[in-house]
Every structure is written in C-alpha cells, then in structure tokens.
Design a protein around this motif. Structure first.
Motif: not given
Length: 92
Positions: A1-22
């Motif tokens: 079974m082949a494993t999928k490669k992982s990719a890393v992305i970096t995003i910028r967003l305000d801390a409030s949005t990050k906290d609320e989404a979390k």
C-alpha cells in the motif's frame, strides 16, 4: 500500500480567528490541522468553496429585504410606541 506524501502549508491569520476556529474544531473532536484538512478535501471534492462568498455586508442584505418589504406593502403601521412594543412582544 502506497503512502501519501505530506505537505506543509503556512498561513497567516489574526489570533482571534485562530483561537475561535480552534474552539470550533475541538468541539467537533478534531485539531486545527484535521479541521483544515476537512475543509480542503471538501473544496477538492466539490470543486468549489463550501459557502457562497459575497461582497455584500449582511446588514446591506437585511436593508435590501426591508426595502423590498416596504415596496410590497409588507409592514405594520403604529400610531404610538406602546402599540409597537405590544406587537414586538406578541407571538405571531
């Protein structure tokens, strides 16, 4: 079974949005990475955003609906404030 490669992305967003989404993702039983993966998989599956983007402010939309109601005669007239409040608190 082949494993999928992982990719890393970096995003910028305000801390409030990050906290609320979390908080939302945690309430759904997932971490931020899983939540973002779910979102991106939905985009890929549907070949579209999972919501309808609009440049209109929700207040603008409410104002448009109110103006249409006025134009079409869908409104109540009150001669005094007491009658207005009575109507507001009455279950329709």
């Amino acid at each position: 079974m082949a494993t999928k490669k992982s990719a890393v992305i970096t995003i910028r967003l305000d801390a409030s949005t990050k906290d609320e989404a979390k908080k939302v993702f945690e309430a759904l039983g997932m971490d931020m990475s899983t939540g973002i993966n779910v979102y991106l998989k939905q985009v890929v599956r549907d070949q579209a955003l999972p919501f309808n983007p609009t440049i209109k402010d929700p207040l603008d939309q409410a104002t448009e609906r109110s103006l249409q109601d006025l134009k079409n005669g869908r409104y109540e007239d009150f001669t005094n404030l007491a009658d207005l409040f009575k109507d507001l608190h009455h279950d329709h």
